[in-house]
Design a protein around this motif. Structure first.
Motif, PDB file in Angstrom:
ATOM      1  N   ASP A  93       0.842  -1.205   0.000  1.00  0.00           N
ATOM      2  CA  ASP A  93       0.000   0.000   0.000  1.00  0.00           C
ATOM      3  C   ASP A  93       0.874   1.250   0.000  1.00  0.00           C
ATOM      4  O   ASP A  93       0.583   2.230  -0.697  1.00  0.00           O
ATOM      5  CB  ASP A  93      -0.915   0.012   1.223  1.00  0.00           C
ATOM      6  N   ASP A  94       1.945   1.201   0.783  1.00  0.00           N
ATOM      7  CA  ASP A  94       2.895   2.317   0.832  1.00  0.00           C
ATOM      8  C   ASP A  94       3.567   2.521  -0.518  1.00  0.00           C
ATOM      9  O   ASP A  94       3.756   3.651  -0.963  1.00  0.00           O
ATOM     10  CB  ASP A  94       3.937   2.050   1.911  1.00  0.00           C
ATOM     11  N   TRP A  95       3.923   1.420  -1.181  1.00  0.00           N
ATOM     12  CA  TRP A  95       4.548   1.522  -2.516  1.00  0.00           C
ATOM     13  C   TRP A  95       3.617   2.236  -3.499  1.00  0.00           C
ATOM     14  O   TRP A  95       4.066   3.087  -4.275  1.00  0.00           O
ATOM     15  CB  TRP A  95       4.865   0.133  -3.050  1.00  0.00           C
ATOM     16  N   VAL A  96       2.342   1.875  -3.454  1.00  0.00           N
ATOM     17  CA  VAL A  96       1.377   2.501  -4.368  1.00  0.00           C
ATOM     18  C   VAL A  96       1.199   3.979  -4.011  1.00  0.00           C
ATOM     19  O   VAL A  96       1.222   4.859  -4.893  1.00  0.00           O
ATOM     20  CB  VAL A  96       0.018   1.766  -4.311  1.00  0.00           C
ATOM     21  N   ASN A  97       1.026   4.283  -2.734  1.00  0.00           N
ATOM     22  CA  ASN A  97       0.796   5.661  -2.292  1.00  0.00           C
ATOM     23  C   ASN A  97       1.956   6.586  -2.644  1.00  0.00           C
ATOM     24  O   ASN A  97       1.756   7.774  -2.922  1.00  0.00           O
ATOM     25  CB  ASN A  97       0.551   5.704  -0.780  1.00  0.00           C
ATOM     26  N   LYS A  98       3.165   6.047  -2.642  1.00  0.00           N
ATOM     27  CA  LYS A  98       4.351   6.868  -2.901  1.00  0.00           C
ATOM     28  C   LYS A  98       4.862   6.758  -4.327  1.00  0.00           C
ATOM     29  O   LYS A  98       5.916   7.308  -4.664  1.00  0.00           O
ATOM     30  CB  LYS A  98       5.460   6.501  -1.906  1.00  0.00           C
ATOM     31  N   GLY A  99       4.131   6.047  -5.176  1.00  0.00           N
ATOM     32  CA  GLY A  99       4.481   5.988  -6.585  1.00  0.00           C
ATOM     33  C   GLY A  99       5.533   4.966  -6.953  1.00  0.00           C
ATOM     34  O   GLY A  99       6.015   4.953  -8.093  1.00  0.00           O
ATOM     35  N   ASN A 103       0.065   1.332 -10.123  1.00  0.00           N
ATOM     36  CA  ASN A 103      -1.370   1.103  -9.959  1.00  0.00           C
ATOM     37  C   ASN A 103      -1.621  -0.200  -9.183  1.00  0.00           C
ATOM     38  O   ASN A 103      -0.685  -0.925  -8.833  1.00  0.00           O
ATOM     39  CB  ASN A 103      -2.067   1.046 -11.327  1.00  0.00           C
ATOM     40  N   GLU A 104      -2.905  -0.484  -8.957  1.00  0.00           N
ATOM     41  CA  GLU A 104      -3.281  -1.670  -8.195  1.00  0.00           C
ATOM     42  C   GLU A 104      -2.946  -2.956  -8.938  1.00  0.00           C
ATOM     43  O   GLU A 104      -2.657  -3.988  -8.318  1.00  0.00           O
ATOM     44  CB  GLU A 104      -4.784  -1.630  -7.877  1.00  0.00           C
ATOM     45  N   ARG A 107       0.489  -3.703  -8.116  1.00  0.00           N
ATOM     46  CA  ARG A 107       0.535  -4.154  -6.727  1.00  0.00           C
ATOM     47  C   ARG A 107       0.152  -5.620  -6.626  1.00  0.00           C
ATOM     48  O   ARG A 107       0.794  -6.405  -5.907  1.00  0.00           O
ATOM     49  CB  ARG A 107      -0.421  -3.310  -5.881  1.00  0.00           C
TER      50      ARG A 107
END
Length: 228
Positions: A93-99, A103-104, A107
């Motif tokens: 989730d952190d990887w997605v939030n920080k770019g 995208n999902e 992920r």
């Protein structure tokens, strides 16, 4: 200290001063340990920090009666989580939030890979967690010494007895190592004496092809001594 001074002056210490380590100092050290690298940044490490005398006595009983387990004011049981997916949701989730992931869908692809690791036989998962967790142990020893706190890594313990003594889930966690911590005694030979022999760079580094050196003799100017 400068980083070079930390790594070059650190010793494995068995003799500790009769001085407690306060909780703030301990937490400050682990505040730096938490930045250690790990596979997929999954951070599989857990640390059981024993500060009470009776608990270190219990640890000593499963560590082949080694005296520095109780001589030190703190002993740490280093555990590795054998489930790679244990903290994967928060990490990804952190990887997605920080770019770090676009995208999902990306992920989900990484999570599938991690789930595949989690499905591996236990022995392979044990190797996986030990590889990452030992990186944190190295950081722990250097972070402690930067605060003037000495340590000693210990592989001598009965793992089965340890998990039973401290009610640790052996299916989930691998006992990786023990580490004693404390301010060194002013007469501690480990700190005061000349550093023990270290193999030279040109013997341990191999550029482009592996050609190990068959070295059975220590340099003449270096005293013959076991490593620390």
């Amino acid at each position: 200290m400068e980083f070079s001074e930390v790594v070059e002056s650190r010793r494995s210490v068995h003799q500790y001063a009769d001085e407690a380590l306060d909780e703030e100092t301990i937490e400050g050290i682990f505040g730096r340990v938490r930045h250690s690298p790990s596979s997929y940044n999954l951070q599989p490490w857990e640390f059981l920090v024993l500060t009470e005398d009776e608990n270190r006595e219990r640890l000593r009983s499963v560590a082949y009666d080694q005296e520095h387990v109780t001589d030190a004011p703190v002993a740490v049981v280093v555990l590795g989580n054998k489930d790679p997916s244990a903290h994967a949701d928060a990490v990804l989730d952190d990887w997605v939030n920080k770019g770090y992931l676009p995208n999902e869908k990306a992920r989900d692809a990484v999570m599938e890979s991690i789930d595949g690791m989690a499905a591996l036989p236990e022995e392979e998962r044990r190797i996986w967690t030990v590889r990452s967790t030992t990186l944190a142990v190295s950081a722990l020893m250097n972070a402690a010494w930067d605060e003037g706190v000495a340590t000693c890594p210990m592989g001598g313990f009965d793992a089965e007895a340890l998990v039973e003594e401290f009610d640790i889930d052996a299916e989930q966690y691998e006992p990786v190592m023990l580490v004693t911590m404390g301010y060194p005694d002013e007469d501690a030979a480990d700190v005061a004496n000349e550093r023990k022999f270290r193999r030279p760079v040109d013997e341990i580094v191999h550029f482009d092809e592996f050609d190990p050196v068959d070295s059975t003799q220590l340099p003449e100017e270096t005293p013959a001594s076991a490593d620390d």
